[in-house]
Design an enzyme around this catalytic site. Structure first.
Site, PDB file in Angstrom:
ATOM      1  N   LYS A   6      -1.971   1.469 -11.894  1.00  0.00           N
ATOM      2  CA  LYS A   6      -3.148   0.730 -11.411  1.00  0.00           C
ATOM      3  C   LYS A   6      -3.835   1.621 -10.370  1.00  0.00           C
ATOM      4  O   LYS A   6      -3.412   1.726  -9.237  1.00  0.00           O
ATOM      5  CB  LYS A   6      -2.753  -0.612 -10.772  1.00  0.00           C
ATOM      6  CG  LYS A   6      -3.924  -1.549 -10.773  1.00  0.00           C
ATOM      7  CD  LYS A   6      -4.418  -2.130  -9.495  1.00  0.00           C
ATOM      8  CE  LYS A   6      -4.510  -1.541  -8.199  1.00  0.00           C
ATOM      9  NZ  LYS A   6      -5.886  -1.110  -7.825  1.00  0.00           N
ATOM     10  N   GLU A  65       4.044   6.078   0.127  1.00  0.00           N
ATOM     11  CA  GLU A  65       3.352   7.180   0.818  1.00  0.00           C
ATOM     12  C   GLU A  65       2.194   6.542   1.565  1.00  0.00           C
ATOM     13  O   GLU A  65       1.236   6.086   0.938  1.00  0.00           O
ATOM     14  CB  GLU A  65       2.830   8.213  -0.199  1.00  0.00           C
ATOM     15  CG  GLU A  65       3.895   8.879  -1.030  1.00  0.00           C
ATOM     16  CD  GLU A  65       4.770   9.822  -0.225  1.00  0.00           C
ATOM     17  OE1 GLU A  65       4.402  10.189   0.914  1.00  0.00           O
ATOM     18  OE2 GLU A  65       5.845  10.183  -0.723  1.00  0.00           O
ATOM     19  N   CYS A  74      -4.627  11.694   4.092  1.00  0.00           N
ATOM     20  CA  CYS A  74      -3.532  11.066   4.842  1.00  0.00           C
ATOM     21  C   CYS A  74      -2.838  12.056   5.769  1.00  0.00           C
ATOM     22  O   CYS A  74      -2.320  11.682   6.804  1.00  0.00           O
ATOM     23  CB  CYS A  74      -2.543  10.441   3.873  1.00  0.00           C
ATOM     24  SG  CYS A  74      -2.045  11.564   2.583  1.00  0.00           S
ATOM     25  N   GLU A 128      -4.924   5.237  12.669  1.00  0.00           N
ATOM     26  CA  GLU A 128      -5.501   6.100  11.639  1.00  0.00           C
ATOM     27  C   GLU A 128      -6.957   5.705  11.423  1.00  0.00           C
ATOM     28  O   GLU A 128      -7.256   4.557  11.110  1.00  0.00           O
ATOM     29  CB  GLU A 128      -4.715   5.925  10.340  1.00  0.00           C
ATOM     30  CG  GLU A 128      -5.214   6.845   9.252  1.00  0.00           C
ATOM     31  CD  GLU A 128      -4.440   6.685   7.958  1.00  0.00           C
ATOM     32  OE1 GLU A 128      -4.335   5.556   7.466  1.00  0.00           O
ATOM     33  OE2 GLU A 128      -3.944   7.698   7.448  1.00  0.00           O
TER      34      GLU A 128
HETATM   35  P1  NAD Z   1      -5.125   0.533   0.192  1.00  0.00           P
HETATM   36  O1  NAD Z   1      -3.773   0.246   0.697  1.00  0.00           O
HETATM   37  O2  NAD Z   1      -6.218  -0.417   0.523  1.00  0.00           O
HETATM   38  O3  NAD Z   1      -5.146   0.599  -1.399  1.00  0.00           O
HETATM   39  C1  NAD Z   1      -4.300   1.473  -2.118  1.00  0.00           C
HETATM   40  C2  NAD Z   1      -4.035   0.876  -3.479  1.00  0.00           C
HETATM   41  O4  NAD Z   1      -3.324  -0.346  -3.310  1.00  0.00           O
HETATM   42  C3  NAD Z   1      -5.281   0.528  -4.281  1.00  0.00           C
HETATM   43  O5  NAD Z   1      -5.037   0.774  -5.648  1.00  0.00           O
HETATM   44  C4  NAD Z   1      -5.419  -0.961  -4.053  1.00  0.00           C
HETATM   45  O6  NAD Z   1      -6.087  -1.629  -5.087  1.00  0.00           O
HETATM   46  C5  NAD Z   1      -3.976  -1.393  -3.999  1.00  0.00           C
HETATM   47  N1  NAD Z   1      -3.730  -2.646  -3.275  1.00  0.00           N
HETATM   48  C6  NAD Z   1      -4.428  -3.174  -2.235  1.00  0.00           C
HETATM   49  N2  NAD Z   1      -3.890  -4.346  -1.858  1.00  0.00           N
HETATM   50  C7  NAD Z   1      -2.823  -4.563  -2.671  1.00  0.00           C
HETATM   51  C8  NAD Z   1      -1.852  -5.596  -2.769  1.00  0.00           C
HETATM   52  N3  NAD Z   1      -1.888  -6.666  -1.957  1.00  0.00           N
HETATM   53  N4  NAD Z   1      -0.882  -5.473  -3.697  1.00  0.00           N
HETATM   54  C9  NAD Z   1      -0.838  -4.421  -4.519  1.00  0.00           C
HETATM   55  N5  NAD Z   1      -1.732  -3.409  -4.488  1.00  0.00           N
HETATM   56  C10 NAD Z   1      -2.711  -3.480  -3.565  1.00  0.00           C
HETATM   57  O7  NAD Z   1      -5.430   1.999   0.646  1.00  0.00           O
HETATM   58  P2  NAD Z   1      -6.750   2.821   0.397  1.00  0.00           P
HETATM   59  O8  NAD Z   1      -7.780   2.249   1.312  1.00  0.00           O
HETATM   60  O9  NAD Z   1      -7.048   2.913  -1.051  1.00  0.00           O
HETATM   61  O10 NAD Z   1      -6.306   4.285   0.869  1.00  0.00           O
HETATM   62  C11 NAD Z   1      -6.358   4.677   2.189  1.00  0.00           C
HETATM   63  C12 NAD Z   1      -4.981   4.669   2.823  1.00  0.00           C
HETATM   64  O11 NAD Z   1      -4.048   5.369   2.023  1.00  0.00           O
HETATM   65  C13 NAD Z   1      -4.934   5.371   4.162  1.00  0.00           C
HETATM   66  O12 NAD Z   1      -4.219   4.576   5.084  1.00  0.00           O
HETATM   67  C14 NAD Z   1      -4.188   6.660   3.881  1.00  0.00           C
HETATM   68  O13 NAD Z   1      -3.531   7.213   4.943  1.00  0.00           O
HETATM   69  C15 NAD Z   1      -3.266   6.245   2.816  1.00  0.00           C
HETATM   70  N6  NAD Z   1      -2.867   7.411   2.018  1.00  0.00           N
HETATM   71  C16 NAD Z   1      -1.595   7.903   2.134  1.00  0.00           C
HETATM   72  C17 NAD Z   1      -1.206   9.010   1.405  1.00  0.00           C
HETATM   73  C18 NAD Z   1       0.178   9.569   1.487  1.00  0.00           C
HETATM   74  O14 NAD Z   1       0.558  10.300   0.588  1.00  0.00           O
HETATM   75  N7  NAD Z   1       0.945   9.278   2.482  1.00  0.00           N
HETATM   76  C19 NAD Z   1      -2.103   9.605   0.557  1.00  0.00           C
HETATM   77  C20 NAD Z   1      -3.387   9.079   0.459  1.00  0.00           C
HETATM   78  C21 NAD Z   1      -3.747   7.966   1.192  1.00  0.00           C
END
Ligand code: NAD
Length: 480
Positions: free
Chosen positions: A179, A254, A288, A387
Site C-alpha cells: 500500500k 522505519e 528522514c 521533526e
Molecule cells: P505517514 O505516517 O503519514 O504515512 C506513511 C504511510 O502510512 C502512508 O502510506 C499512509 O497512507 C500510511 N498510513 C497513515 N495512517 C495509517 C494508519 N492509521 N494505518 C496504516 N497506514 C497508515 O508518513 P508520511 O507523511 O507519508 O511520511 C513522512 C514521515 O515518514 C516522516 O516522519 C519521515 O521521517 C518518515 N520517514 C521515515 C523513513 C525511514 O526510513 N526511517 C523514511 C522516509 C520517511
C-alpha cells in the site's frame, strides 16, 4: 519541447494489481493526485477498500508456498529481470516523481530513480545466496521466510521506500501486498508495470493503493499478514505496532529522525557546511535521515554561520522541470503549512533567523517554503526536538566534545548523523558515542549493503543489505 524533460503522460490508473493481473477495485471511489509545484490535479488512482486488501492478501497467501520453495538462483533471476524492466523506465520514474512529489528532475533522476535501482541490484546478488544455515551443538539452525508481508510506504522517496521492502522480502522468499502513499501512488504503478513485464509469478507482489486510515489499517490489522513493514511517521508507526500487537504479528518500523551533524573544531569547515546544508535540504528537507541539527564548535561558530547563509543562498526554488531549480515544493499544502508552523514557533521561541523565514520570496504558485536557517537554537526547544520534514536547519553551538555528544543524543530519535574532524579517530570516537543507527564520518558515502534503521523512536529493525533480508525471516532450530 524536450520530451524527456516533460511530465509523463499516463497519470490516471484505474486498477489494482492482484494475483498477477490488473483488476477492478471493489469501489468506484478514487484519490486525486496533485502536482505540488502547481497545485493542479494531474491524475487519480482507486481508493482501495478492506475488501480489496482481503483479495490481495489472499493472493499473496496462495502464492507464498510456491515462492518460498523457489530456488534462490531462480528468485534472483526474477529480481534481475525486474531490475532490467525498472531500469528501462528510469526516465519515466524520474519524471513521475518530479510531477507527483515535486523533486527537481536532476535529483529525481539521480536519487529517486537511481537509488532504488542500486538497492534492487544489491538484492539480486543477495537473493542468489542460499539462506544461511549453521550448526550449534546438536541443532541445525535455519532461516525461513516469515510469510506474507504487508508493506506500507511514505511519499518522500516513493520508489526507494517500496523497493527497500519489496526486494528483500522477495529475496527472503516472502510474498507482498503493497500500500503506497496516497500522495505519490503513480510511481508505485511504474514498479508494477515492470513487475508485469518481468513476469513475476502471480500473487508474489500485489498492489492496493488507498488511504492510510482505510487500506493501510486493513492491511496492518489483517489476520493473514505475518509481518507489517512500515516506513513513515512515528505517530503512524505507533498505531501500526498496536494493530499488529493484537495478533502478535511481526513489525519493522522505519520512522522519523532529528539527526545531528557534529562539526568539531578542526573540521574542514567549508566542506562540512556545504555537505551538511545539502543533506539538510535534500528533497526540500523531506528526508528522514536529514541532518537537521548542525552542531558547531564555538571557535568556528561565526565562520560556520556565514558559510551556511552563503550556501543556502545558492538554492533556487522553482519548477522541478527547470534545470536551474535546486529546491522543489513541499509534497502537499498540509506539509507546507506544518513546516511554516514550525518556523513561526522557532521565531516565537527566540531562535535567530539567519536565512529564509516567513518573508522570503517564493514562486507564485505551489507549496513552496523558503530554505530557512536558525542559529542559537536551544537544544531543548521544539525546533531542536521535533521533526520538521521541510527545508529548515537548526544551528547549535557547543563548547567541547562531551557537550556535542550530549546535545546530539538529546533526542527521542536516533536515525542518522554525521561527524567532521581532521582527526578521523576523534571523529570515529564521537560516532561510536552517538545513539543513532547510521553515522557518516567526513562525508562517508551511502552504502546500500549497510544496515539502515533507527535507535529509540526512529524505529524497529533494519533495512538494506543482508540485514534487510534477515528482517523478513524466522529462525528455526532443528535438534538431531
Ligand atoms: P505517514 O505516517 O503519514 O504515512 C506513511 C504511510 O502510512 C502512508 O502510506 C499512509 O497512507 C500510511 N498510513 C497513515 N495512517 C495509517 C494508519 N492509521 N494505518 C496504516 N497506514 C497508515 O508518513 P508520511 O507523511 O507519508 O511520511 C513522512 C514521515 O515518514 C516522516 O516522519 C519521515 O521521517 C518518515 N520517514 C521515515 C523513513 C525511514 O526510513 N526511517 C523514511 C522516509 C520517511
Amino acid at each position: 519541447m524536450d520530451l524527456a524533460a516533460a511530465p509523463p503522460a499516463l497519470l490516471t490508473r484505474r486498477h489494482l494489481h492482484v494475483a498477477g493481473d490488473w483488476v477492478d477495485p471493489s469501489s468506484g471511489d478514487t484519490i486525486p493526485v496533485e502536482n505540488p509545484a502547481t497545485g493542479s490535479i494531474v491524475g487519480e488512482v482507486p481508493a482501495g477498500t478492506p475488501a480489496d486488501v482481503d483479495r490481495a492478501v489472499a493472493a499473496a497467501r496462495a502464492a507464498f508456498p510456491g515462492w518460498a520453495a523457489t530456488a534462490p538462483e531462480q528468485r534472483a533471476a526474477h529480481l534481475d529481470r525486474l531490475h532490467a524492466a525498472l531500469a528501462a523506465r528510469a526516465d519515466e520514474i524520474a519524471r513521475t516523481v518530479a510531477t507527483e512529489l515535486g523533486t527537481p528532475l536532476k535529483l529525481a533522476t539521480r536519487v529517486q530513480a537511481g537509488l532504488p535501482l542500486t538497492v534492487l541490484r544489491s538484492m539480486v546478488d543477495l537473493a542468489a545466496r542460499p539462506a544461511a544455515e549453521h550448526t550449534v551443538g546438536n541443532s541445525l539452525v535455519v532461516r525461513e521466510p516469515v510469510g506474507v508481508v504487508g508493506a506500507i510506504t511514505p511519499w518522500n522517496y516513493p520508489l526507494h521506500q517500496v523497493v527497500a521492502k519489496v526486494a528483500p522480502a522477495l529475496a527472503a522468499g516472502c510474498t507482498v501486498v503493497l500500500k503506497p502513499s496516497e500522495l505519490t501512488p503513480l510511481t508505485a504503478y511504474l514498479l508494477f508495470d515492470a513487475i508485469t513485464e518481468a513476469g513475476l509469478p502471480p500473487g508474489v507482489v500485489n498492489l492496493v493503493p488507498g488511504t492510510g486510515p482505510v487500506a493501510g489499517e486493513a492491511l496492518a490489522a489483517h489476520p493473514d499478514v505475518d509481518l507489517v513493514s512500515f516506513t513513515g511517521s512515528t505517530a503512524t508507526g505507533r498505531r501500526i505496532a498496536r494493530l499488529a500487537a493484537e495478533r502478535l504479528a511481526r513489525v519493522s518500523l522505519e520512522l522519523g529522525g532529528k539527526s545531528a551533524n557534529v562539526v568539531l573544531a578542526d573540521a574542514d569547515l567549508p566542506t562540512a557546511v556545504k555537505v551538511g546544508v545539502g543533506n539538510a535540504l535534500l528533497n526540500s528537507g523531506q528526508t528522514c535521515t536529514a541532518w537537521t541539527r548542525m552542531l558547531v564548535h564555538r571557535d568556528r561558530y561565526a565562520e560556520a554561520l556565514d558559510l551556511v547563509a552563503a550556501a543556502v543562498a545558492g538554492y533556487r526554488l522553482g519548477d522541478p522541470f527547470d534545470p536551474a531549480t535546486r529546491l522543489g515544493p513541499l509534497a502537499s499544502a498540509a506539509q507546507a503549512q506544518r513546516v511554516r508552523d514550525h518556523v513561526d514557533r522557532a521565531l516565537a521561541d527566540g531562535a535567530r533567523l539567519v536565512a529564509g523565514g516567513p518573508d522570503a520570496p517564493l514562486p507564485s504558485q505551489g507549496h513552496f517554503v523558503a530554505p530557512t536557517v536558525f542559529a542559537d537554537v536551544h537544544p531543548d526547544s521544539a525546533l531542536a526536538q521535533e521533526e520538521v520534514f521541510g527545508p529548515v536547519l537548526a544551528v547549535i553551538p557547543f563548547a567541547d566534545t562531551d557537550e556535542a555528544v550530549a546535545i546530539a543524543n538529546n533526542s527521542r530519535y536516533g536515525l542518522a548523523g554525521a561527524v567532521w574532524s581532521a582527526d578521523e579517530d576523534a571523529a570515529l570516537a564521537v560516532a561510536r558515542r552517538m545513539r543513532t543507527g547510521q553515522v557518516d564520518v567526513n562525508g562517508g558515502a551511502f552504502n546500500p549493503l549497510a544496515p539502515f534503521g533507527g535507535y529509540k523512536q526512529s524505529g524497529l529493525g533494519r533495512e538494506l543489505g543482508a540485514y534487510g533480508v534477515e528482517e523478513f525471516t524466522e529462525l528455526k532450530a532443528i535438534q538431531r
